[in-house]
Design a protein around this motif. Sequence first.
Motif, PDB file in Angstrom:
ATOM      1  N   GLU A  32       0.822  -1.207   0.000  1.00 17.42           N
ATOM      2  CA  GLU A  32       0.000   0.000   0.000  1.00 17.42           C
ATOM      3  C   GLU A  32       0.857   1.258   0.000  1.00 17.42           C
ATOM      4  O   GLU A  32       1.832   1.344   0.728  1.00 17.42           O
ATOM      5  N   VAL A  33       0.448   2.227  -0.802  1.00 20.14           N
ATOM      6  CA  VAL A  33       1.049   3.569  -0.729  1.00 20.14           C
ATOM      7  C   VAL A  33      -0.103   4.573  -0.773  1.00 20.14           C
ATOM      8  O   VAL A  33      -1.206   4.239  -1.194  1.00 20.14           O
ATOM      9  N   GLU A  34       0.187   5.806  -0.325  1.00 21.86           N
ATOM     10  CA  GLU A  34      -0.935   6.727  -0.230  1.00 21.86           C
ATOM     11  C   GLU A  34      -0.917   7.908  -1.188  1.00 21.86           C
ATOM     12  O   GLU A  34      -1.799   8.747  -1.147  1.00 21.86           O
ATOM     13  N   ASP A  35       0.105   7.976  -2.034  1.00 20.91           N
ATOM     14  CA  ASP A  35       0.033   9.013  -3.067  1.00 20.91           C
ATOM     15  C   ASP A  35       0.812   8.579  -4.301  1.00 20.91           C
ATOM     16  O   ASP A  35       1.486   7.556  -4.307  1.00 20.91           O
ATOM     17  N   GLY A  36       0.681   9.372  -5.343  1.00 19.83           N
ATOM     18  CA  GLY A  36       1.265   9.012  -6.630  1.00 19.83           C
ATOM     19  C   GLY A  36       2.781   8.952  -6.624  1.00 19.83           C
ATOM     20  O   GLY A  36       3.387   8.124  -7.293  1.00 19.83           O
ATOM     21  N   GLN A  37       3.395   9.848  -5.843  1.00 19.78           N
ATOM     22  CA  GLN A  37       4.855   9.858  -5.779  1.00 19.78           C
ATOM     23  C   GLN A  37       5.373   8.580  -5.128  1.00 19.78           C
ATOM     24  O   GLN A  37       6.328   7.962  -5.598  1.00 19.78           O
ATOM     25  N   GLN A  38       4.707   8.162  -4.056  1.00 22.82           N
ATOM     26  CA  GLN A  38       5.100   6.917  -3.385  1.00 22.82           C
ATOM     27  C   GLN A  38       4.906   5.723  -4.322  1.00 22.82           C
ATOM     28  O   GLN A  38       5.681   4.772  -4.287  1.00 22.82           O
ATOM     29  N   ALA A  39       3.867   5.795  -5.133  1.00 22.07           N
ATOM     30  CA  ALA A  39       3.608   4.705  -6.076  1.00 22.07           C
ATOM     31  C   ALA A  39       4.785   4.560  -7.035  1.00 22.07           C
ATOM     32  O   ALA A  39       5.274   3.461  -7.289  1.00 22.07           O
ATOM     33  N   ILE A  40       5.255   5.686  -7.541  1.00 24.97           N
ATOM     34  CA  ILE A  40       6.390   5.675  -8.463  1.00 24.97           C
ATOM     35  C   ILE A  40       7.645   5.126  -7.776  1.00 24.97           C
ATOM     36  O   ILE A  40       8.367   4.291  -8.328  1.00 24.97           O
ATOM     37  N   GLU A  41       7.887   5.579  -6.547  1.00 23.58           N
ATOM     38  CA  GLU A  41       9.068   5.102  -5.813  1.00 23.58           C
ATOM     39  C   GLU A  41       8.998   3.587  -5.601  1.00 23.58           C
ATOM     40  O   GLU A  41       9.999   2.881  -5.744  1.00 23.58           O
ATOM     41  N   GLN A  42       7.815   3.101  -5.294  1.00 23.00           N
ATOM     42  CA  GLN A  42       7.637   1.679  -5.063  1.00 23.00           C
ATOM     43  C   GLN A  42       7.848   0.880  -6.353  1.00 23.00           C
ATOM     44  O   GLN A  42       8.474  -0.175  -6.352  1.00 23.00           O
ATOM     45  N   LEU A  43       7.347   1.416  -7.447  1.00 25.69           N
ATOM     46  CA  LEU A  43       7.491   0.747  -8.749  1.00 25.69           C
ATOM     47  C   LEU A  43       8.969   0.694  -9.168  1.00 25.69           C
ATOM     48  O   LEU A  43       9.380  -0.191  -9.910  1.00 25.69           O
ATOM     49  N   GLN A  44       9.741   1.657  -8.697  1.00 23.29           N
ATOM     50  CA  GLN A  44      11.168   1.658  -9.021  1.00 23.29           C
ATOM     51  C   GLN A  44      11.926   0.662  -8.162  1.00 23.29           C
ATOM     52  O   GLN A  44      13.007   0.218  -8.517  1.00 23.29           O
ATOM     53  N   LYS A  45      11.351   0.324  -7.013  1.00 24.39           N
ATOM     54  CA  LYS A  45      12.029  -0.563  -6.070  1.00 24.39           C
ATOM     55  C   LYS A  45      11.778  -2.041  -6.293  1.00 24.39           C
ATOM     56  O   LYS A  45      12.653  -2.848  -6.061  1.00 24.39           O
ATOM     57  N   GLU A  46      10.547  -2.405  -6.653  1.00 23.40           N
ATOM     58  CA  GLU A  46      10.262  -3.831  -6.780  1.00 23.40           C
ATOM     59  C   GLU A  46       9.296  -4.158  -7.906  1.00 23.40           C
ATOM     60  O   GLU A  46       8.673  -3.277  -8.479  1.00 23.40           O
ATOM     61  N   SER A  47       9.190  -5.443  -8.203  1.00 19.95           N
ATOM     62  CA  SER A  47       8.314  -5.880  -9.291  1.00 19.95           C
ATOM     63  C   SER A  47       6.947  -6.259  -8.761  1.00 19.95           C
ATOM     64  O   SER A  47       6.824  -6.854  -7.690  1.00 19.95           O
ATOM     65  N   PHE A  48       5.956  -5.924  -9.554  1.00 21.24           N
ATOM     66  CA  PHE A  48       4.581  -6.270  -9.208  1.00 21.24           C
ATOM     67  C   PHE A  48       3.944  -7.010 -10.376  1.00 21.24           C
ATOM     68  O   PHE A  48       4.520  -7.104 -11.456  1.00 21.24           O
ATOM     69  N   ASP A  49       2.749  -7.535 -10.131  1.00 23.43           N
ATOM     70  CA  ASP A  49       1.999  -8.208 -11.189  1.00 23.43           C
ATOM     71  C   ASP A  49       0.848  -7.343 -11.683  1.00 23.43           C
ATOM     72  O   ASP A  49       0.328  -7.534 -12.776  1.00 23.43           O
ATOM     73  N   LEU A  50       0.454  -6.382 -10.845  1.00 24.93           N
ATOM     74  CA  LEU A  50      -0.694  -5.539 -11.167  1.00 24.93           C
ATOM     75  C   LEU A  50      -0.611  -4.268 -10.335  1.00 24.93           C
ATOM     76  O   LEU A  50      -0.093  -4.288  -9.213  1.00 24.93           O
ATOM     77  N   VAL A  51      -1.111  -3.171 -10.894  1.00 31.44           N
ATOM     78  CA  VAL A  51      -1.117  -1.904 -10.160  1.00 31.44           C
ATOM     79  C   VAL A  51      -2.543  -1.366 -10.106  1.00 31.44           C
ATOM     80  O   VAL A  51      -3.244  -1.360 -11.120  1.00 31.44           O
ATOM     81  N   ILE A  52      -2.955  -0.941  -8.919  1.00 37.93           N
ATOM     82  CA  ILE A  52      -4.266  -0.310  -8.746  1.00 37.93           C
ATOM     83  C   ILE A  52      -4.006   1.123  -8.298  1.00 37.93           C
ATOM     84  O   ILE A  52      -3.369   1.353  -7.264  1.00 37.93           O
ATOM     85  N   LEU A  53      -4.456   2.080  -9.102  1.00 33.69           N
ATOM     86  CA  LEU A  53      -4.191   3.488  -8.801  1.00 33.69           C
ATOM     87  C   LEU A  53      -5.491   4.259  -8.661  1.00 33.69           C
ATOM     88  O   LEU A  53      -6.404   4.106  -9.479  1.00 33.69           O
ATOM     89  N   ASP A  54      -5.552   5.102  -7.645  1.00 28.89           N
ATOM     90  CA  ASP A  54      -6.679   6.004  -7.540  1.00 28.89           C
ATOM     91  C   ASP A  54      -6.411   7.165  -8.491  1.00 28.89           C
ATOM     92  O   ASP A  54      -5.267   7.572  -8.676  1.00 28.89           O
ATOM     93  N   TYR A  55      -7.459   7.687  -9.117  1.00 26.08           N
ATOM     94  CA  TYR A  55      -7.263   8.806 -10.050  1.00 26.08           C
ATOM     95  C   TYR A  55      -6.772  10.039  -9.298  1.00 26.08           C
ATOM     96  O   TYR A  55      -5.699  10.566  -9.566  1.00 26.08           O
ATOM     97  N   MET A  56      -7.557  10.488  -8.323  1.00 26.55           N
ATOM     98  CA  MET A  56      -7.222  11.722  -7.618  1.00 26.55           C
ATOM     99  C   MET A  56      -6.388  11.433  -6.375  1.00 26.55           C
ATOM    100  O   MET A  56      -6.898  10.927  -5.383  1.00 26.55           O
ATOM    101  N   MET A  57      -5.089  11.722  -6.475  1.00 32.74           N
ATOM    102  CA  MET A  57      -4.201  11.527  -5.323  1.00 32.74           C
ATOM    103  C   MET A  57      -3.291  12.731  -5.212  1.00 32.74           C
ATOM    104  O   MET A  57      -3.030  13.400  -6.211  1.00 32.74           O
TER     105      MET A  57
END
Length: 124
Positions: A32-57
Amino acid sequence: MSVYKILLADDEFALRFLLTETLSDEGYEITEVEDGQQAIEQLQKESFDLVILDYMMPERTGVEVCEWLRQSDNGNRELPVILLTAKALDKDKEKAKAAGVTTYIVKPFSPLQLLDTVGQLLEG
């Protein structure tokens, strides 16, 4: 069977909690992350199979995160991306599509609806 890893980015704690519970109960591993910037940082750190993003963050919207992901040379670039959105206008859908969003779910939605969509994208 391998465990699918899902990145969930949403700034609403209650919704994030509910979705994490629902998905974890089905055996998915949730980060879990709580904003778009954290999402990007997480995506740079590890591999996932699927991403769920809220539009307004805060920091970056889900659409901006998806745009960044699709244009990056990140290993997660081709992942299915689900956008959670309260904006069901055609122009918003166009924007999401242009950004490379795989599918979107309009709020309010039931957690089971999300489970269905996740299942379809991961299990094919």
